[in-house]
Design an enzyme around this catalytic site. Structure first.
Site, short mmCIF file in Angstrom:
data_model
loop_
_atom_site.label_atom_id
_atom_site.label_comp_id
_atom_site.label_asym_id
_atom_site.label_seq_id
_atom_site.Cartn_x
_atom_site.Cartn_y
_atom_site.Cartn_z
N GLU A 60 1.00 4.13 1.90
CA GLU A 60 1.68 4.48 2.75
C GLU A 60 2.77 3.50 3.70
O GLU A 60 3.75 3.77 3.74
CB GLU A 60 0.06 4.18 3.55
N HIS A 92 0.95 -1.30 -0.13
CA HIS A 92 0.00 -0.38 -0.05
C HIS A 92 0.85 0.94 -0.30
O HIS A 92 1.49 1.03 1.00
CB HIS A 92 -0.84 -0.06 1.17
N CYS A 107 -5.92 1.37 5.85
CA CYS A 107 -6.32 0.12 6.09
C CYS A 107 -5.97 0.46 7.38
O CYS A 107 -5.46 0.98 8.10
CB CYS A 107 -6.39 -0.60 4.93
ZN ZN Z 1 -3.02 -0.20 3.37
#
Ligand code: ZN
Ligand code: ZN
Length: 159
Positions: free
Chosen positions: A74, A72, A100
């Site tokens: 981030e 992801h 998430c």
């Molecule tokens: Zn994530």
């Protein structure tokens, strides 16, 4: 003309949006920008491990409804700091989508003090609970088109 000058949160969120355009997973294009003392220290987007195949070339690797190929945005931003030896303690993160749960935990553990996000995205209740418990600030940012109208003319080549 001071109201023409782009505010910091618009400026950094726009960077996250720009990064999202580099995503290699077609399921969701996400970008993340890490900022410390009003300086960008790292950026990331949804993508495969460097050296692996990309979803855009090979299709997503879906298990239980999730693409497991990608790291992801981030996490990529945080890992860039880990790789290059940059402290994330006390930094802020700008993300195009509400992080998430896994990314939220990593963001908190990395010492990020504020999360700015553009779009709501399956906002996880435990993630919200953790953010509040640790006293980390979270704020939704609305991009104001008036700051981006110039981009259209700037990006066009003119003779
Ligand atoms: Zn994530
Ligand atoms: Zn994918």
């Amino acid at each position: 003309m001071s109201d023409q000058r782009i505010p910091w949160n618009q400026y950094f969120m726009a960077q996250a949006v720009l990064l999202s355009l580099r995503s290699t997973c077609t399921r969701l294009e996400v970008g993340a920008t890490l900022v410390k003392d009003r300086r960008i220290i790292a950026g990331g987007y949804n993508g495969a491990v460097s050296g692996d195949n990309h979803c855009i070339d090979q299709g997503c690797y879906v298990v239980d409804g999730h693409c497991i190929r990608t790291i992801h945005a981030e996490m990529n931003a945080l890992l860039q700091c880990a790789k290059l030896g940059i402290s994330t303690d006390g930094a802020e993160i700008y993300v195009t989508h509400f992080p998430c749960l896994h990314c939220t935990k990593a963001i908190l553990q990395a010492g990020i003090k504020k999360i700015y996000y553009l779009h709501d995205y399956h906002n996880d209740s435990y993630a919200i609970e953790l953010i509040q418990k640790l006293g980390v600030a979270i704020q939704q940012v609305q991009l104001d088109q008036k700051y981006f109208e110039k981009l259209t003319s700037i990006t066009q080549n003119k003779e």
